[in-house]
Design an enzyme around this catalytic site. Structure first.
Site, PDB file in Angstrom:
ATOM      1  N   GLU A 142       0.550  -1.115  -0.510  1.00 46.82           N
ATOM      2  CA  GLU A 142       0.074   0.371   0.003  1.00 46.82           C
ATOM      3  C   GLU A 142       1.276   1.230  -0.389  1.00 46.82           C
ATOM      4  OE1 GLU A 142      -3.981  -1.129   2.368  1.00 46.82           O
ATOM      5  OE2 GLU A 142      -2.310  -1.345   3.807  1.00 46.82           O
ATOM      6  N   GLY A 189     -13.178  -4.106   1.820  1.00 47.91           N
ATOM      7  CA  GLY A 189     -13.264  -5.000   1.863  1.00 47.91           C
ATOM      8  C   GLY A 189     -14.881  -3.765   1.630  1.00 47.91           C
ATOM      9  N   MET A 237      -8.869  -2.098   8.696  1.00 43.69           N
ATOM     10  CA  MET A 237      -8.528  -2.139   9.755  1.00 43.69           C
ATOM     11  C   MET A 237      -7.439  -1.188  10.108  1.00 43.69           C
ATOM     12  SD  MET A 237      -7.567  -6.085   9.298  1.00 43.69           S
ATOM     13  CE  MET A 237      -7.735  -6.959  11.235  1.00 43.69           C
ATOM     14  N   GLU A 238      -7.858  -0.173   9.629  1.00 38.54           N
ATOM     15  CA  GLU A 238      -6.954   1.364  10.145  1.00 38.54           C
ATOM     16  C   GLU A 238      -7.574   2.643  10.483  1.00 38.54           C
ATOM     17  OE1 GLU A 238      -5.680  -0.649   7.796  1.00 38.54           O
ATOM     18  OE2 GLU A 238      -4.678  -2.034   8.863  1.00 38.54           O
ATOM     19  N   ASP A 276     -11.799  -6.313  -2.589  1.00 43.15           N
ATOM     20  CA  ASP A 276     -12.797  -7.562  -2.263  1.00 43.15           C
ATOM     21  C   ASP A 276     -14.340  -6.985  -2.230  1.00 43.15           C
ATOM     22  OD1 ASP A 276     -10.531  -7.029   0.033  1.00 43.15           O
ATOM     23  OD2 ASP A 276     -12.964  -7.996   0.584  1.00 43.15           O
TER      24      ASP A 276
END
Ligand code: ADE
Length: 229
Positions: free
Chosen positions: A11, A77, A173-174, A197
Site C-alpha cells: 500500500e 472490503g 482495519m486502520e 474484495d
C-alpha cells in the site's frame, strides 16, 4: 509536511519509490521515510494491520514530524453492494465497528474519553481526494463512512450488520485509528480506500488476487493529489 500511512508494504511501495532525498528513520517497530514527493515534504510509514498498530504509528509520526495533515490510504472490503474491485471510497468519517460498550449504556461504536462514534475526515482533504480520484478511468468514486475493526471481514452477515449499523461503504482495519489519533492531536486527516474484495465468502481469494491493483489505485490518487494533475 504531509504524512501518509498505509498498513501493508504493497500500500506504500509505489509512493515510497517516488520519494526524493529519502531518509529512513527507525522508531520502535516503524520505519518513517521522509523526503520530497512532487516537491512537497512528506513522511511515509507502513504501520502494520490493525487499530493499535495504526494509532501508535500515527501518534509517533505526529509527535516526531508534526505533519500538517495525514492521509491513511490502502485497500478495503466493499460494504456498499454497488462497489466493485478497484473502486475508490473517500472517507467522510471513520468508525470503529468492533467497539461495543452497549451493555454500559453507550451507543454502538462509541469511543469513550474522546466521546465520539464517528471520527471526521477533513472536508478540504476529502474534496481534493475526490477530485484526484477522478483521474483514474473506469472506476466509481464514492464518498462514505469507512468502518474499521481488528478483523478481516468475510462473513456477509457481519458486513451487512456493519453497513446497516454505521451506514458504512467499506470495511478495513486502520482508518478510524489513524483518524482517532489525528483528532486527539488536532491534525487534519483523510482516509482513502480502494476496493480489493467484497467483504464476503470470496474475500480471502479476492484479497490475494486484487490487493495489488487496489493498492495501486489508492497510491495513484495520492500522486494526482500531490502533483496537482
Ligand atoms: N482490507 C481489505 N479487505 C478487507 C476486509 N474484507 N476486511 C477488513 N479489512 C480489509
Amino acid at each position: 509536511m504531509i504524512g501518509i500511512i498505509g498498513a501493508m508494504e504493497v500500500e506504500m511501495e509505489a509512493l515510497r519509490a517516488l520519494l526524493e532525498e529519502r531518509q529512513d528513520t527507525e522508531l520502535g517497530t516503524n520505519v518513517f521515510s521522509t523526503g520530497l514527493l512532487f516537491g512537497r515534504e512528506a513522511v511515509l510509514a507502513v504501520c502494520g494491520c490493525g487499530k493499535v498498530n495504526a494509532a501508535l504509528c500515527t501518534q509517533q509520526m505526529i509527535l516526531t514530524w508534526h505533519p500538517e495533515a495525514i492521509l491513511n490510504i490502502g485497500v478495503a472490503g466493499g460494504a456498499d453492494p454497488g462497489l466493485h474491485i478497484g473502486d475508490i471510497v473517500v472517507g467522510t468519517a471513520a468508525v470503529q465497528h468492533d467497539m461495543d460498550t452497549t451493555p454500559m449504556g453507550d451507543p454502538i461504536g462509541y469511543v469513550s474519553k474522546i466521546g465520539v462514534v464517528e471520527f471526521p475526515c477533513d472536508p478540504d482533504l476529502r474534496a481534493r481526494l475526490k477530485e484526484a480520484a477522478g483521474a483514474i478511468p473506469d472506476i466509481r468514486v464514492l464518498e462514505g463512512v469507512i468502518a474499521t475493526g481488528d478483523q478481516f471481514v468475510n462473513q456477509p452477515a457481519r458486513t451487512a450488520w456493519i453497513r446497516e449499523t454505521f451506514h458504512a461503504a467499506a470495511v478495513e482495519m486502520e482508518g478510524a485509528a489513524v483518524a482517532h489519533a489525528c483528532l486527539l492531536h488536532g491534525v487534519p486527516c483523510g482516509v482513502l480506500r480502494s476496493i480489493s474484495d467484497g467483504a464476503n465468502d470470496d474475500s480471502g481469494m479476492d484479497f490475494a488476487a486484487f490487493t495489488h491493483l487496489a493498492a495501486e489505485h489508492a497510491q495513484t490518487v495520492v500522486r494526482h493529489l500531490l502533483a496537482g494533475t
